[in-house]
Design an enzyme around this catalytic site. Structure first.
Site, mmCIF file in Angstrom:
data_model
loop_
_atom_site.group_PDB
_atom_site.id
_atom_site.type_symbol
_atom_site.label_atom_id
_atom_site.label_comp_id
_atom_site.label_asym_id
_atom_site.label_seq_id
_atom_site.Cartn_x
_atom_site.Cartn_y
_atom_site.Cartn_z
ATOM 1 N N HIS A 265 0.857 -1.190 0.000
ATOM 2 C CA HIS A 265 0.000 0.000 0.000
ATOM 3 C C HIS A 265 0.888 1.234 0.000
ATOM 4 O O HIS A 265 1.937 1.247 0.633
ATOM 5 C CB HIS A 265 -0.909 0.023 1.237
ATOM 6 C CG HIS A 265 -2.082 0.932 1.063
ATOM 7 N ND1 HIS A 265 -2.002 2.278 1.257
ATOM 8 C CD2 HIS A 265 -3.349 0.683 0.676
ATOM 9 C CE1 HIS A 265 -3.188 2.824 1.010
ATOM 10 N NE2 HIS A 265 -4.018 1.882 0.650
ATOM 11 N N ASP A 317 -8.087 -5.117 -0.142
ATOM 12 C CA ASP A 317 -8.589 -5.952 -1.236
ATOM 13 C C ASP A 317 -8.305 -7.434 -1.017
ATOM 14 O O ASP A 317 -9.078 -8.298 -1.457
ATOM 15 C CB ASP A 317 -7.967 -5.502 -2.559
ATOM 16 C CG ASP A 317 -8.525 -4.158 -2.993
ATOM 17 O OD1 ASP A 317 -7.758 -3.330 -3.492
ATOM 18 O OD2 ASP A 317 -9.736 -3.935 -2.785
HETATM 19 C C1 SDX Z 1 -6.191 -0.151 -3.145
HETATM 20 O O1 SDX Z 1 -4.205 4.265 -2.417
HETATM 21 C C2 SDX Z 1 -5.199 3.762 -1.839
HETATM 22 O O2 SDX Z 1 -5.649 4.234 -0.808
HETATM 23 C C3 SDX Z 1 -5.812 2.542 -2.503
HETATM 24 C C4 SDX Z 1 -6.872 1.793 -1.721
HETATM 25 C C5 SDX Z 1 -8.137 2.615 -1.546
HETATM 26 O O3 SDX Z 1 -8.893 2.341 -0.595
HETATM 27 O O4 SDX Z 1 -8.422 3.468 -2.425
HETATM 28 O O5 SDX Z 1 -6.370 1.447 -0.456
HETATM 29 C C6 SDX Z 1 -7.305 0.529 -2.438
HETATM 30 O O6 SDX Z 1 -5.984 0.122 -4.294
HETATM 31 C C7 SDX Z 1 -5.300 -1.086 -2.385
HETATM 32 C C8 SDX Z 1 -4.090 -1.576 -3.239
HETATM 33 C C9 SDX Z 1 -4.576 -2.706 -4.153
HETATM 34 N N1 SDX Z 1 -3.484 -3.073 -5.089
HETATM 35 C C10 SDX Z 1 -2.824 -4.245 -4.981
HETATM 36 O O7 SDX Z 1 -3.019 -5.050 -4.088
HETATM 37 C C11 SDX Z 1 -1.813 -4.489 -6.107
HETATM 38 C C12 SDX Z 1 -0.474 -4.977 -5.532
HETATM 39 N N2 SDX Z 1 0.148 -3.873 -4.789
HETATM 40 C C13 SDX Z 1 1.144 -3.099 -5.453
HETATM 41 O O8 SDX Z 1 1.010 -2.931 -6.815
HETATM 42 C C14 SDX Z 1 1.578 -1.867 -4.643
HETATM 43 O O9 SDX Z 1 1.778 -2.270 -3.362
HETATM 44 C C15 SDX Z 1 0.670 -0.648 -4.643
HETATM 45 C C16 SDX Z 1 0.267 -0.230 -6.007
HETATM 46 C C17 SDX Z 1 -0.561 -0.907 -3.820
HETATM 47 C C18 SDX Z 1 1.446 0.486 -3.974
HETATM 48 O O10 SDX Z 1 2.447 0.851 -4.847
HETATM 49 P P1 SDX Z 1 3.670 1.809 -4.423
HETATM 50 O O11 SDX Z 1 3.335 2.561 -3.183
HETATM 51 O O12 SDX Z 1 4.076 2.559 -5.643
HETATM 52 O O13 SDX Z 1 4.824 0.788 -4.000
HETATM 53 P P2 SDX Z 1 5.831 0.110 -4.997
HETATM 54 O O14 SDX Z 1 5.099 -0.593 -6.095
HETATM 55 O O15 SDX Z 1 6.872 1.109 -5.401
HETATM 56 O O16 SDX Z 1 6.489 -1.002 -4.048
HETATM 57 C C19 SDX Z 1 7.556 -0.671 -3.165
HETATM 58 C C20 SDX Z 1 8.380 -1.954 -3.074
HETATM 59 C C21 SDX Z 1 8.827 -2.457 -4.452
HETATM 60 O O17 SDX Z 1 10.012 -3.211 -4.244
HETATM 61 P P3 SDX Z 1 11.393 -2.605 -4.875
HETATM 62 O O18 SDX Z 1 11.151 -2.447 -6.366
HETATM 63 O O19 SDX Z 1 11.593 -1.263 -4.190
HETATM 64 O O20 SDX Z 1 12.415 -3.650 -4.529
HETATM 65 O O21 SDX Z 1 7.576 -3.011 -2.511
HETATM 66 C C22 SDX Z 1 7.394 -4.043 -3.488
HETATM 67 C C23 SDX Z 1 7.759 -3.434 -4.834
HETATM 68 O O22 SDX Z 1 8.200 -4.435 -5.709
HETATM 69 N N3 SDX Z 1 5.988 -4.408 -3.497
HETATM 70 C C24 SDX Z 1 5.533 -5.633 -3.712
HETATM 71 C C25 SDX Z 1 4.127 -5.519 -3.633
HETATM 72 N N4 SDX Z 1 3.777 -4.244 -3.383
HETATM 73 C C26 SDX Z 1 4.949 -3.565 -3.293
HETATM 74 N N5 SDX Z 1 6.159 -6.788 -3.953
HETATM 75 C C27 SDX Z 1 5.369 -7.873 -4.137
HETATM 76 N N6 SDX Z 1 4.008 -7.858 -4.075
HETATM 77 C C28 SDX Z 1 3.366 -6.699 -3.846
HETATM 78 N N7 SDX Z 1 2.021 -6.672 -3.800
#
Ligand code: SDX
Length: 384
Positions: A265, A317
């Site tokens: 998140h 989610d």
């Molecule tokens: C919702 O924003 C909100 O408030 C959203 C929400 C709402 O109520 O409106 O809460 C609802 O959308 C919840 C999120 C649902 N999405 C997912 O579950 C999809 C999977 N999650 C990711 O895509 C990610 O965590 C996000 C999109 C939710 C957040 O993205 P960020 O803040 O840009 O974080 P990032 O992708 O830059 O991740 C930081 C690190 C990375 O590692 P490095 O590249 O730095 O080594 O954490 C890792 C990412 O690879 N990482 C994950 C991960 N989420 C982050 N690794 C594996 N699995 C994951 N799910």
């Protein structure tokens, strides 16, 4: 002219505050507040219509205000039959249920003679229309286009959540299912400047209409990194046999540098407070439906391994998708269900934006080429 000092911010506006808002706030410590009330308090004690009023108008309703709000919502449940006739033509087309929500919303605007109005009272009434009619559009759009079934007219003796489930399934839901569904409708209702809400505010900042702003919000929510994750996470869990399989899947996914859906998140780094409520719901579900115990154990294993390997918590989610699954709701509906709740937040944010507006227009750090000469001298203007 004085030199403009540009402010450079991280990509994705990460940890950037772009405006003030009094609607809700989520913080990294795992707190979520709607208009001053903590999410756990609201989820355990309020209901959809009461919290929707709070989000829209900024305070809890007294008895008369609540009664008036509920009757206005009920009065707006109907949608023109012509919309369902149009839906019949969409059978078999390349559409998902959230696209039908967008199409239905634009069609609803065509029947609203004051779709453009931005007076506060008119906007509150548009919000009520959209909140109420989107439920009818969603239930019946799904029945007509994806299930080849007849539409079901709304009832006026049922609450908002109960009536939605009634229209979707053709039978009045049991109290247990409608209460659980209603709690999820509170959990999803608002979340400060998430991607779909910020999209809605961007459209509102041009003084475009509320229908267009919410339609844009639906488009943003559809994405698998945002609202689409509840469907992806559920599909993922249904492929996992047991806890060992869960560990295997996660380790393989992480090794491929892919995302495990339903985890991570932008704001919550330890706990998404909504998952705490969702877990209590799931425990109640297990008391009545022990057949989901294996799914529950797998979900706990996902949380354990993701925290051990990456210190990444589950998000809302990851838990709400499976809750919908235990309510026998079809997976392609899960993101539209998120939208049925979040539409309240989008409407509130649109109204907050237009009431104290400045068009949202950032700049880009141009990294393209400069100083190129165009090779074809056609001199159009000299030939006019
Ligand atoms: C919702 O924003 C909100 O408030 C959203 C929400 C709402 O109520 O409106 O809460 C609802 O959308 C919840 C999120 C649902 N999405 C997912 O579950 C999809 C999977 N999650 C990711 O895509 C990610 O965590 C996000 C999109 C939710 C957040 O993205 P960020 O803040 O840009 O974080 P990032 O992708 O830059 O991740 C930081 C690190 C990375 O590692 P490095 O590249 O730095 O080594 O954490 C890792 C990412 O690879 N990482 C994950 C991960 N989420 C982050 N690794 C594996 N699995 C994951 N799910």
């Amino acid at each position: 002219m004085e030199r403009i000092e540009y402010v450079r911010v991280p990509k994705g506006l990460e940890n950037v505050i772009v405006d003030k808002s009094s609607i809700s706030v989520s913080d990294p410590e795992g707190e979520l507040i709607y208009r001053g009330y903590e999410i756990g308090d609201l989820a355990e004690n309020s209901f959809f219509e009461e919290t929707a009023y709070l989000i829209l108008k900024g305070k809890l309703p007294n008895e008369d205000e609540l009664g008036d709000f509920i009757s206005k919502l009920k009065r707006e449940r109907d949608v023109p039959d012509e919309i369902f006739e149009i839906f019949i033509k969409l059978k078999g087309k390349y559409l998902t249920p959230i696209d039908v929500q967008r199409i239905g919303l634009e069609l609803l605007m065509a029947y609203d003679e004051k779709w453009y109005s931005q007076s506060y009272d008119d906007l509150i009434l548009r919000a009520i229309k959209i909140i109420s009619k989107l439920a009818t559009i969603t239930a019946n759009g799904y029945r007509i286009i994806f299930k080849n079934k007849e539409p079901i007219k709304p009832r006026y003796d049922l609450g908002h959540s109960e009536n939605f489930l009634y229209m979707l399934k053709g039978e009045v839901p049991d109290n247990f299912s409608s209460r659980i569904f209603d709690i999820t409708m509170i959990l999803y209702m608002d979340h400060d400047f998430n991607a779909s809400t910020f999209t809605t505010r961007c459209v509102g900042s041009t003084l475009s209409d509320i229908y267009s702003a919410i339609s844009a919000g639906l488009g943003a929510l559809k994405g698998p990194l945002h609202g689409g994750a509840n469907e992806k996470a559920t599909e993922m869990l249904l492929k996992i046999k047991d806890e060992n399989d869960a560990e295997r899947y996660i380790m393989e996914t992480l090794a491929k540098k892919e995302k495990v859906m339903g985890f991570g998140h932008r704001v919550y780094k330890k706990l998404d407070p909504r998952t705490a409520v969702a877990k209590k719901i799931f425990a109640k579900i297990l008391e009545k439906k022990p057949q989901y115990l294996n799914m529950y154990k797998i979900m706990l294993k996902f949380e354990e391994v993701m925290w051990r390997e990456r210190k990444i918590p589950a998000n809302v989610d990851f838990w709400i998708g499976p809750i919908y699954y235990t309510l026998d709701l079809d997976i392609p509906l899960y993101t539209p269900l998120f939208a049925l709740s979040r539409v309240v937040g989008w409407a509130a944010h649109y109204i907050e934006q237009v009431q104290e507006n400045k068009i949202i227009r950032p700049k880009a750090d141009y990294v393209g080429p400069r100083g190129l000469n165009f090779p074809y001298k056609r001199n159009w203007l000299s030939k006019l």
